[in-house]
Design an enzyme around this catalytic site. Sequence first.
Site, PDB file in Angstrom:
ATOM      1  N   ARG A  15       0.975  -1.240   0.030  1.00 53.78           N
ATOM      2  CA  ARG A  15       0.010   0.063  -0.153  1.00 53.78           C
ATOM      3  C   ARG A  15       0.866   1.211  -0.026  1.00 53.78           C
ATOM      4  O   ARG A  15       2.079   1.269   0.178  1.00 53.78           O
ATOM      5  CB  ARG A  15      -0.860  -0.031   1.329  1.00 53.78           C
ATOM      6  CG  ARG A  15      -2.068  -0.894   1.183  1.00 53.78           C
ATOM      7  CD  ARG A  15      -2.665  -1.142   2.482  1.00 53.78           C
ATOM      8  NE  ARG A  15      -1.962  -1.653   3.422  1.00 53.78           N
ATOM      9  CZ  ARG A  15      -2.313  -1.932   4.919  1.00 53.78           C
ATOM     10  NH1 ARG A  15      -3.337  -1.476   5.152  1.00 53.78           N
ATOM     11  NH2 ARG A  15      -1.727  -2.476   5.578  1.00 53.78           N
ATOM     12  N   LYS A  75       1.844   1.695   7.408  1.00 54.91           N
ATOM     13  CA  LYS A  75       2.309   0.830   8.587  1.00 54.91           C
ATOM     14  C   LYS A  75       3.105   1.734   9.494  1.00 54.91           C
ATOM     15  O   LYS A  75       3.790   2.757   9.231  1.00 54.91           O
ATOM     16  CB  LYS A  75       2.868  -0.336   8.151  1.00 54.91           C
ATOM     17  CG  LYS A  75       2.063  -1.207   7.373  1.00 54.91           C
ATOM     18  CD  LYS A  75       0.819  -1.727   8.053  1.00 54.91           C
ATOM     19  CE  LYS A  75       0.865  -2.312   9.428  1.00 54.91           C
ATOM     20  NZ  LYS A  75      -0.401  -2.826  10.102  1.00 54.91           N
ATOM     21  N   TYR A  94      -0.996   4.142  10.580  1.00 56.96           N
ATOM     22  CA  TYR A  94      -1.202   3.131  11.712  1.00 56.96           C
ATOM     23  C   TYR A  94       0.047   2.929  12.755  1.00 56.96           C
ATOM     24  O   TYR A  94       1.028   2.775  12.040  1.00 56.96           O
ATOM     25  CB  TYR A  94      -1.807   1.791  10.927  1.00 56.96           C
ATOM     26  CG  TYR A  94      -2.926   1.483  10.333  1.00 56.96           C
ATOM     27  CD1 TYR A  94      -4.252   1.862  10.945  1.00 56.96           C
ATOM     28  CD2 TYR A  94      -2.890   1.382   8.828  1.00 56.96           C
ATOM     29  CE1 TYR A  94      -5.210   1.664  10.235  1.00 56.96           C
ATOM     30  CE2 TYR A  94      -4.336   1.633   8.327  1.00 56.96           C
ATOM     31  CZ  TYR A  94      -5.494   1.854   8.814  1.00 56.96           C
ATOM     32  OH  TYR A  94      -6.578   1.815   8.348  1.00 56.96           O
ATOM     33  N   HIS A  96      -0.616   1.209  16.166  1.00 57.31           N
ATOM     34  CA  HIS A  96      -0.984  -0.039  16.786  1.00 57.31           C
ATOM     35  C   HIS A  96       0.124  -0.121  18.197  1.00 57.31           C
ATOM     36  O   HIS A  96       0.817  -1.065  18.456  1.00 57.31           O
ATOM     37  CB  HIS A  96      -0.808  -1.126  16.177  1.00 57.31           C
ATOM     38  CG  HIS A  96      -1.828  -1.323  15.139  1.00 57.31           C
ATOM     39  ND1 HIS A  96      -3.085  -1.531  15.370  1.00 57.31           N
ATOM     40  CD2 HIS A  96      -1.812  -1.193  13.664  1.00 57.31           C
ATOM     41  CE1 HIS A  96      -3.956  -1.367  14.454  1.00 57.31           C
ATOM     42  NE2 HIS A  96      -3.154  -1.383  13.429  1.00 57.31           N
ATOM     43  N   GLU A 118      -5.823   4.334  13.655  1.00 57.24           N
ATOM     44  CA  GLU A 118      -6.657   3.255  14.261  1.00 57.24           C
ATOM     45  C   GLU A 118      -7.410   4.012  15.673  1.00 57.24           C
ATOM     46  O   GLU A 118      -8.303   3.242  16.187  1.00 57.24           O
ATOM     47  CB  GLU A 118      -6.122   1.998  14.583  1.00 57.24           C
ATOM     48  CG  GLU A 118      -4.948   1.950  15.667  1.00 57.24           C
ATOM     49  CD  GLU A 118      -3.480   2.345  15.384  1.00 57.24           C
ATOM     50  OE1 GLU A 118      -3.492   3.073  14.192  1.00 57.24           O
ATOM     51  OE2 GLU A 118      -2.505   2.492  16.188  1.00 57.24           O
ATOM     52  N   VAL A 179     -14.354  -6.506  10.952  1.00 60.02           N
ATOM     53  CA  VAL A 179     -13.762  -7.740  10.536  1.00 60.02           C
ATOM     54  C   VAL A 179     -14.468  -8.807  10.353  1.00 60.02           C
ATOM     55  O   VAL A 179     -14.710  -9.748   9.641  1.00 60.02           O
ATOM     56  CB  VAL A 179     -12.600  -7.913  11.117  1.00 60.02           C
ATOM     57  CG1 VAL A 179     -11.769  -9.286  10.615  1.00 60.02           C
ATOM     58  CG2 VAL A 179     -11.462  -6.875  10.886  1.00 60.02           C
ATOM     59  N   ASP A 198     -19.947 -12.625  19.995  1.00 61.27           N
ATOM     60  CA  ASP A 198     -19.420 -11.256  20.377  1.00 61.27           C
ATOM     61  C   ASP A 198     -20.082 -10.906  21.771  1.00 61.27           C
ATOM     62  O   ASP A 198     -21.003 -11.671  22.337  1.00 61.27           O
ATOM     63  CB  ASP A 198     -20.097 -10.252  19.437  1.00 61.27           C
ATOM     64  CG  ASP A 198     -19.198  -8.806  19.551  1.00 61.27           C
ATOM     65  OD1 ASP A 198     -19.280  -8.108  20.574  1.00 61.27           O
ATOM     66  OD2 ASP A 198     -18.611  -8.458  18.527  1.00 61.27           O
ATOM     67  N   SER A 220     -20.264 -14.445  23.652  1.00 58.94           N
ATOM     68  CA  SER A 220     -18.812 -14.608  23.856  1.00 58.94           C
ATOM     69  C   SER A 220     -18.449 -14.752  25.288  1.00 58.94           C
ATOM     70  O   SER A 220     -18.422 -13.616  26.132  1.00 58.94           O
ATOM     71  CB  SER A 220     -17.830 -13.516  23.114  1.00 58.94           C
ATOM     72  OG  SER A 220     -16.655 -13.897  23.414  1.00 58.94           O
ATOM     73  N   VAL A 239     -11.456  -9.702  17.774  1.00 59.58           N
ATOM     74  CA  VAL A 239     -11.976  -8.855  18.882  1.00 59.58           C
ATOM     75  C   VAL A 239     -11.127  -7.540  18.877  1.00 59.58           C
ATOM     76  O   VAL A 239     -10.136  -7.552  18.435  1.00 59.58           O
ATOM     77  CB  VAL A 239     -12.027  -9.637  20.180  1.00 59.58           C
ATOM     78  CG1 VAL A 239     -12.881 -10.919  20.145  1.00 59.58           C
ATOM     79  CG2 VAL A 239     -10.750  -9.864  20.477  1.00 59.58           C
ATOM     80  N   LEU A 240     -11.623  -6.544  19.417  1.00 49.44           N
ATOM     81  CA  LEU A 240     -11.028  -5.170  19.749  1.00 49.44           C
ATOM     82  C   LEU A 240     -11.664  -4.545  20.826  1.00 49.44           C
ATOM     83  O   LEU A 240     -12.893  -4.431  20.994  1.00 49.44           O
ATOM     84  CB  LEU A 240     -11.204  -4.354  18.301  1.00 49.44           C
ATOM     85  CG  LEU A 240     -10.416  -2.611  18.460  1.00 49.44           C
ATOM     86  CD1 LEU A 240      -9.128  -3.200  18.437  1.00 49.44           C
ATOM     87  CD2 LEU A 240     -10.863  -1.965  17.274  1.00 49.44           C
ATOM     88  N   ILE A 269      -4.039  -9.679  15.732  1.00 51.32           N
ATOM     89  CA  ILE A 269      -2.802  -9.625  16.010  1.00 51.32           C
ATOM     90  C   ILE A 269      -1.892  -8.375  16.065  1.00 51.32           C
ATOM     91  O   ILE A 269      -1.078  -7.924  16.812  1.00 51.32           O
ATOM     92  CB  ILE A 269      -1.826 -10.592  15.205  1.00 51.32           C
ATOM     93  CG1 ILE A 269      -0.339 -11.041  15.623  1.00 51.32           C
ATOM     94  CG2 ILE A 269      -1.854 -10.204  13.548  1.00 51.32           C
ATOM     95  CD1 ILE A 269      -0.495 -11.762  16.774  1.00 51.32           C
ATOM     96  N   ASP A 270      -2.431  -7.147  15.320  1.00 53.78           N
ATOM     97  CA  ASP A 270      -1.751  -6.135  15.439  1.00 53.78           C
ATOM     98  C   ASP A 270      -2.252  -5.208  16.630  1.00 53.78           C
ATOM     99  O   ASP A 270      -1.441  -4.167  17.089  1.00 53.78           O
ATOM    100  CB  ASP A 270      -2.315  -5.078  14.335  1.00 53.78           C
ATOM    101  CG  ASP A 270      -3.641  -5.131  14.153  1.00 53.78           C
ATOM    102  OD1 ASP A 270      -4.651  -5.717  14.835  1.00 53.78           O
ATOM    103  OD2 ASP A 270      -4.394  -4.458  13.342  1.00 53.78           O
TER     104      ASP A 270
END
Length: 367
Positions: A15, A75, A94, A96, A118, A179, A198, A220, A239-240, A269-270
């Site tokens: 990107r 990134k 981003y 993270h 983010e 997602v 969820d 969840s 999940v976030l 994972i991020d």
Amino acid sequence: MIIGVPREIKNNENRVGLTPEGVKKLIEQNHKVYIEKDAGIGSGFSNEEYISAGGQILYSLKDIYKKSNFIIKVKEPQEIELSFIKENQVIFTYFHLASNEKLTRKLIEKKCICIAYETIEKENGFLPLLFPMSEVAGKSSVILGGYFLSKVNKGKGLLLGGTVGTRSGKIVIIGAGTVGQNALKIAYGLGANVIILDIDIEKLKYLEDIYQNQIETLYSNRENILKVISEGDLIIGTVLIPGDRAPKLILKEDLKLIPKGSLLMDISIDQGGCFETSVPTTHENPIYEVDGINHYCVTNIPGAFSETSTKALTNVTYKYLEVLVNNSLEEAIKKYPELVGGINLYKGKCTNKVISKLYNLEFHKLF
Ligand SMILES: NC(=O)c1ccc[n+]([C@@H]2O[C@H](COP(=O)([O-])OP(=O)(O)OC[C@H]3O[C@@H](n4cnc5c(N)ncnc54)[C@H](O)[C@@H]3O)[C@@H](O)[C@H]2O)c1
């Protein structure tokens, strides 16, 4: 303002932070834009297109950082980029940071201004700059997951959609946000059996209404997660908790419950990952095995779908970029109040509550 667009150097990151069209608009507003040579190639934009738009091509990453006071990229800064970042330079990308203390501390030392895509969050909780990449990651997770279930990829050799007279795969999606819902769209289209979990009952209700009993929804919690993973062929973690580290929902001791040859995909994972056994992987080496269970933990999935991802990303970042380069930070925040949540680090100070708590840093309130 002098704006710099580096070529992304993370593994298989194709990107780019700004399109030629974006460059043209900034030039019309009397800004100067430097683009690193070949920065747009992976997304289908040639150096000539950037030049025609009024940008100037620079031949080294070092020069991009040296000559610009505002960097727009995709990134988080990589090791080499950290050595080039200057005091007071604005980096819009981003980050993270919740999953990377080392990077956080190095950026604090640099005394730059880190505005993270983010964590820009609207009043209603919508994350406008995470949304499009989550769409890409969600849709591609099922496509990639299906591929990595094949025998040639050390999977169980199961075709998710099945055939006449054979079973379809069972896809477990943990997290029904952007997602999760996009993974669901593709999984449903494939004809797989889908169960989605969820903690947000309203989201589950919405999905029940839309899919009319064609999928299963489940609250969840630990008990339910343990039950469904024992049936999962493809288990996707999405999940976030905005800005924070992801909670660990599948532990190492739980892997024995998962059928051998199944695949765990940790899209969160991020933000540190939502499975205890997750470690970040790259597009080059996406998979590894723990206790007979394959794990896929690529941190930049959208980088592989760069034509779509760059357009989808710059469609939403541009309006913030424009307001940031044409105004003081304070004025920009008046126009778009959600920008304040994006400012994670400011000239050596931590301005994000979650990050300050995670790494025991003093919190400084901005504006
Ligand atoms: N790996 C990649 O390349 C990539 C690309 C895009 C996004 N992401 C990441 O994917 C993650 C999800 O992003 P999103 O945009 O879908 O977020 P979102 O906020 O839209 O959705 C997250 C969902 O998780 C749910 N949730 C929180 N705790 C939960 C729990 N204990 N159990 C079940 N659900 C829970 C929330 O209620 C919410 O519905 C983020 O970490 C994002 O950064 C990764």
